[in-house]
Design an enzyme around this catalytic site. Sequence first.
Site, short mmCIF file in Angstrom:
data_model
loop_
_atom_site.label_atom_id
_atom_site.label_comp_id
_atom_site.label_asym_id
_atom_site.label_seq_id
_atom_site.Cartn_x
_atom_site.Cartn_y
_atom_site.Cartn_z
N SER A 42 0.83 -1.21 0.00
CA SER A 42 0.00 0.00 0.00
C SER A 42 0.86 1.26 0.00
CB SER A 42 -0.91 0.02 1.23
OG SER A 42 -1.86 -1.01 1.18
N HIS A 74 -3.66 0.17 -5.11
CA HIS A 74 -3.19 -1.08 -5.69
C HIS A 74 -3.72 -1.17 -7.13
CE1 HIS A 74 -1.70 -3.13 -1.95
NE2 HIS A 74 -2.42 -2.16 -1.42
N HIS A 98 -5.57 -9.47 -1.19
CA HIS A 98 -5.70 -9.65 0.25
C HIS A 98 -6.86 -10.60 0.58
CE1 HIS A 98 -3.96 -5.62 -0.39
NE2 HIS A 98 -3.31 -5.81 0.73
N TYR A 100 -8.85 -10.16 3.00
CA TYR A 100 -10.02 -9.37 3.40
C TYR A 100 -10.85 -8.89 2.22
CZ TYR A 100 -7.19 -5.13 2.49
OH TYR A 100 -6.41 -4.15 1.93
N GLU A 101 -10.30 -8.97 1.00
CA GLU A 101 -11.08 -8.58 -0.18
C GLU A 101 -12.12 -9.64 -0.53
OE1 GLU A 101 -8.67 -6.49 -3.42
OE2 GLU A 101 -7.08 -7.47 -2.25
N ALA A 128 2.76 -1.67 4.06
CA ALA A 128 2.56 -0.60 5.02
C ALA A 128 2.02 -1.23 6.29
CB ALA A 128 1.57 0.43 4.47
N MET A 231 -1.89 -6.35 7.26
CA MET A 231 -2.92 -7.24 6.72
C MET A 231 -2.47 -7.99 5.47
SD MET A 231 -6.07 -4.51 7.01
CE MET A 231 -6.24 -3.45 8.46
N SER A 232 -1.17 -8.22 5.33
CA SER A 232 -0.68 -8.86 4.10
C SER A 232 0.64 -9.57 4.37
CB SER A 232 -0.48 -7.81 3.00
OG SER A 232 0.58 -6.93 3.36
N ASN A 255 2.07 4.55 11.00
CA ASN A 255 1.46 5.14 12.19
C ASN A 255 1.88 4.35 13.42
OD1 ASN A 255 -0.55 3.10 10.90
ND2 ASN A 255 -1.21 3.23 13.05
N HIS A 288 -6.94 4.43 6.24
CA HIS A 288 -6.18 4.01 5.06
C HIS A 288 -5.57 5.21 4.35
CE1 HIS A 288 -4.92 1.20 1.99
NE2 HIS A 288 -5.47 1.94 1.05
#
Length: 313
Positions: A42, A74, A98, A100-101, A128, A231-232, A255, A288
């Site tokens: 990301s 992406h 991902h 989550y997609e 990220a 998440m990846s 962050n 995001h």
Amino acid sequence: MCFKESEEYNKINVAKQAILNTITVAGELALISPKALIICGSGLGGIAKILKGKTIKIPYADIPGFCQSTVPGHIGCLLFGRIGENMVPVVCMVGRLHYYEGYNFEQVTFPVRVAASMGIKEMIATNASGGVNETYKAGDLMVISDHINIPGLAGSHPLRGSNLSHFGPRFPAMSDAYDLELRILFFKAVRKLGINRTIHEGIYTYCCGPSFETTAECRMIRMLGGDSVGMSTVPEIIVARHAGMRCFGLSLITNSVLSTPPPSAKEAISKGLTAMEMLKNGDEKTSHAEVLREGQNASDDVNIIMEAFVNTL
């Protein structure tokens, strides 16, 4: 070989042949077997900008078996080209897939197996992530030395099901998932460049997403020893290692995670405070947009480092 294995091998071969046909038609035969697969995380799709000479872009939609990336930032294509003075041939995944997609792990990691079938021996995965380690700040980089696979520990694992024995063993080791030699080469490249950006080495924690972690989950991850969370990456690393590929992982810390417990309703009642008064100093949230913004801010340094690093492969 069971039907499931045979079907999967066939899908991989069909995708590989489609890619090779496109490269052949373009007349760039030297790119048929790149040295490395680079997965752009990301906000880090700009890595593809450091490719030199003629490039070949293949949208995922044009490759049988590839799913479409649906996440902002992406693009969703393979980009073949060369990097560095040594013109190292590589292929960039500009946009990853991902869990989550809505895709399963087989779909998420399918491009990695196709890359392995093309003879690619090294994979560089960027992402990220949130800084769990309290010393990590937004804009820092973290070289991944190990990972914690929370979904995998709970039974959702990318190697679950029939083992594709052509690629690797039923029970592959993961103690060396992040290649030490590649990590050393990376830090040597950074030292030569003299870039003024903090670079850590630590443990990446994989959570499925798409929601960001609660403050309690962040405290748990910190207790488990995680330095960053995202998440990846981990599903792709596991499948790449299963196929015998050497792996390198790099996280951009976008962050510092929020780990302070949420305001107490019981305390609000005892102090006679409203929800707004309790929240006035604690309403910060991760987004995001923040991830993409930090990716943009760090992109120039990441690109310079990646070019120098890949040039040593």
